[in-house]
Design a protein around this motif. Structure first.
Motif, short mmCIF file in Angstrom:
data_model
loop_
_atom_site.label_atom_id
_atom_site.label_comp_id
_atom_site.label_asym_id
_atom_site.label_seq_id
_atom_site.Cartn_x
_atom_site.Cartn_y
_atom_site.Cartn_z
N THR A 43 0.82 -1.22 0.00
CA THR A 43 0.00 0.00 0.00
C THR A 43 0.85 1.27 0.00
OG1 THR A 43 -0.16 -0.12 2.42
CG2 THR A 43 -1.95 -1.11 1.16
N THR A 44 2.15 1.13 0.19
CA THR A 44 3.01 2.33 0.11
C THR A 44 3.11 2.85 -1.32
OG1 THR A 44 5.02 0.99 -0.13
CG2 THR A 44 4.35 1.58 2.11
N LYS A 45 2.61 2.02 -2.28
CA LYS A 45 2.62 2.48 -3.66
C LYS A 45 1.55 3.55 -3.92
CE LYS A 45 4.61 -1.64 -5.79
NZ LYS A 45 4.44 -2.69 -6.81
N ILE A 46 0.66 3.75 -2.94
CA ILE A 46 -0.29 4.85 -3.04
C ILE A 46 0.49 6.14 -2.78
CG2 ILE A 46 -2.35 5.91 -2.06
CD1 ILE A 46 -3.35 3.16 -1.31
N PRO A 47 0.62 7.01 -3.76
CA PRO A 47 1.48 8.20 -3.62
C PRO A 47 1.05 9.10 -2.46
CG PRO A 47 0.68 7.95 -5.87
CD PRO A 47 -0.06 6.97 -5.05
N GLY A 48 1.95 9.31 -1.53
CA GLY A 48 1.67 10.23 -0.42
C GLY A 48 0.75 9.69 0.64
N GLY A 49 0.27 8.44 0.50
CA GLY A 49 -0.63 7.87 1.49
C GLY A 49 -2.08 8.26 1.22
N ILE A 50 -2.99 7.68 2.00
CA ILE A 50 -4.43 7.86 1.78
C ILE A 50 -4.85 9.32 1.88
CG2 ILE A 50 -6.73 7.31 2.66
CD1 ILE A 50 -5.50 5.02 1.25
N GLY A 51 -4.42 9.99 2.95
CA GLY A 51 -4.84 11.37 3.18
C GLY A 51 -4.41 12.30 2.04
N SER A 52 -3.17 12.20 1.66
CA SER A 52 -2.64 13.04 0.59
C SER A 52 -3.33 12.74 -0.74
CB SER A 52 -1.13 12.82 0.47
OG SER A 52 -0.61 13.51 -0.64
N LEU A 53 -3.61 11.44 -0.98
CA LEU A 53 -4.25 11.05 -2.23
C LEU A 53 -5.66 11.63 -2.33
CD1 LEU A 53 -3.90 9.38 -4.80
CD2 LEU A 53 -4.87 7.43 -3.58
N TYR A 54 -6.37 11.63 -1.22
CA TYR A 54 -7.72 12.18 -1.22
C TYR A 54 -7.70 13.66 -1.60
CZ TYR A 54 -12.14 14.00 0.56
OH TYR A 54 -13.34 14.66 0.68
N ASN A 55 -6.80 14.39 -1.01
CA ASN A 55 -6.70 15.83 -1.32
C ASN A 55 -6.33 16.06 -2.78
OD1 ASN A 55 -7.30 16.58 1.33
ND2 ASN A 55 -5.14 16.45 1.96
N GLU A 56 -5.49 15.20 -3.32
CA GLU A 56 -5.05 15.36 -4.71
C GLU A 56 -6.18 15.03 -5.69
OE1 GLU A 56 -2.12 13.13 -7.92
OE2 GLU A 56 -1.75 12.86 -5.77
#
Length: 534
Positions: free
Chosen positions: A379-392
């Motif tokens: 799951t570290t392949k999710i760029p920036g983690g869950i929180g950062s991905l949601y904002n992006e």
């Protein structure tokens, strides 16, 4: 044409049988011949002939031992014994092996012709009975009682509370004794049907054969659901799943040989309580869907083909996103793109509220995360983690979000394909290492390696042949012969001692295998090397 395998250590006898009898006129085709029982066993695995005609007296393995092996693994195969007068009484003692005919030597073409005429009538009758339309229609009408079939359906759908199960089982006189269970889905291809056969009747015939071939041994509960045959199998131990997988694989090949049907069996995960059979059913469904990668006409055990992944339970509803996940597992990049197109059209492009758009993005990220966790992905392949991905992602236009999702899903697809590839390589590597450590054991065979690796014989055999270009038995033999050849030129050990050290208790059989491998006997091999050295 029925297929015939001839087994005799005298080449001239086989040649005489082939030439003197008009096999095609009798309705038979000689598809091969073996000069000893061991070679016949190898050929049986590949050919699965309708009839085996064998001598009793042969080196290394006599005809009765071969007959016992055939009846244990290929009970539908008919067996004819031919033998000398002195062995006739000995042969008749093998009545428990269900020998079709005994033919005394010297062989007579007229007598053989009469025997095979009778045998063809018997084979014709057995197959016509299995294909008889009227019988199939009657069996279809008289299949499992309605209440039991409904109960089984409700059970695999997970709609019976665990505390109510004993009550239902008692009322419908159903016994689940386990102690282990798993679900099978037997899928008959509707696109590859023998000419003149109705798919409904073909499916019912396959259903009946499944009951006869698989039902009794595993005390199975069998019923029809969504066009497939479902079987709830009861196992004595969790490890018995490998034996069941092999039996299912043989059944698929048997049905194709007898009826021309393409059958795939999906084998679900093993569970320790009947209340969890719904999860086994879901994993069996997923296993059947893998026929697009591994081919039909075989048994597919999801635990074997995806050993480094958890067996995932599909959502009960067929959502567009679940279809995307299915394409990640089974499809190509183009399939993923099409599935994402449908998903985006139905879930993003028509949204008028910014709040609903943000909720949809949040749900998408959550489902992607759970898919990765359930399939043991990083799951570290999710760029920036869950929180950062949601904002992006919340700030992306739908068309840009669709491009991002396609790129991310293709990355997951490549990751799963890579995991499957390395799992296969790891399996083959472990098998070879096991051979290198244990080749001295005389009884080392396919069952041992599969037990060590925790996979079925059928899956391992096909995978080993596909990856190495050689059968496991062939690889083991070549490795032993290479070791023996090295000992012959590097040591002064007697041939019988070398034979024993590489797993052969019978020095004569060792010499036979060595000569087949290198073209000369062990003694000549050593002599030729010593001459070259001088």
């Amino acid at each position: 044409m029925y297929t015939l395998l001839l087994v005799d250590d005298e080449e001239e006898v086989i040649e005489a049988i082939v030439k003197k009898v008009k096999w095609e006129e009798l309705g038979f085709q000689v598809t091969g011949h073996a000069n000893n029982g061991f070679k016949a066993m190898d050929m049986l695995e590949e050919m699965q002939p309708d009839v085996v005609m064998t001598d009793i007296r042969m080196p290394y393995m006599d005809g009765l031992e071969l007959c016992a092996h055939i009846k244990a693994k290929y009970p539908a195969t008919k067996i004819l014994l031919f033998t000398g007068f002195d062995d006739f009484e000995y042969a008749k003692e093998a009545v428990h092996l269900e020998i079709e005919e005994y033919i005394l030597k010297p062989l007579n073409a007229v007598e053989i012709t009469e025997v095979f005429k009778r045998l063809k009538e018997k084979l014709d009758y057995e197959i016509s009975e299995k294909r008889n339309t009227d019988l199939l229609k009657k069996y279809y009408a008289d299949s499992l009682p309605m209440l039991q079939a409904n109960l089984y359906t409700t059970l695999i759908e997970g709609r019976i509370p665990e505390e109510e199960m004993p009550h239902y089982f008692k009322d419908y006189q159903i016994a689940f004794t386990g102690p282990w269970y798993c679900c099978l889905i037997i899928h008959t291809s509707a696109s590859q049907v023998p000419e003149g056969m109705d798919i409904r009747l073909l499916s019912v015939s396959v259903d009946r054969q499944a009951g006869e071939n698989l039902g009794e041994k595993w005390n199975a509960k069998r019923f029809r659901y969504l066009g497939d045959t479902i079987m709830i199998m009861q196992l004595k131990s969790e490890e018995e799943i490998s034996e069941l997988t092999d039996a299912c694989d043989r059944f698929c090949k048997y049905i194709h040989h007898i009826m021309g049907a393409k059958v795939t069996i999906g084998i679900g995960q093993v569970c320790g309580h009947i209340a969890k059979i719904a999860a086994s059913y879901q994993s069996a469904r997923e296993a059947v869907s893998y026929r697009v990668l591994y081919g039909s006409n075989r048994a597919i055990n999801l635990k074997e083909i995806v050993p480094q992944r958890k067996i995932q339970r599909d959502a009960g509803e067929k959502t567009e996103l679940s279809n995307v996940f299915k394409k990640i597992c089974l499809g190509e990049n183009e399939d993923i793109a099409n599935a994402i197109e449908v998903y985006m059209q139905h879930n993003f492009l028509d949204l008028k509220s910014l709040e609903k758009y943000h909720v949809a993005v949040m749900e998408l990220i959550g489902e992607l995360y759970h898919f990765m966790v359930n399939n043991e992905m990083d799951t570290t392949k999710i760029p920036g983690g869950i929180g950062s991905l949601y904002n992006e992602l919340c700030n992306l236009e739908p068309q840009v979000l669709q491009k991002w999702l396609l790129k991310f899903c293709c990355m997951l697809h490549d990751d799963m394909a890579d995991a499957r590839y390395h799992s296969k390589k790891s399996l083959i590597g472990r098998a070879k290492e096991y051979v290198h450590d244990n080749y001295q054991q005389e009884d080392l065979g396919l069952d041992d390696i599969c037990k060590e690796l925790g996979v079925s014989n059928s899956y391992f055999s096909s995978m080993f042949k596909k990856e190495t270009g050689n059968s496991f038995v062939g690889y083991l033999t070549e490795y032993r012969m290479d070791k023996a050849a090295r000992m012959l030129v590097e040591t002064a050990e007697k041939s019988y001692m070398i034979a024993k050290s590489v797993g052969y208790s019978d020095p004569n059989y060792f010499s036979y295998v060595f000569k087949r491998q290198f073209g000369v006997s062990p003694s000549k091999y050593r002599t030729a090397y010593e001459k070259n050295e001088k």
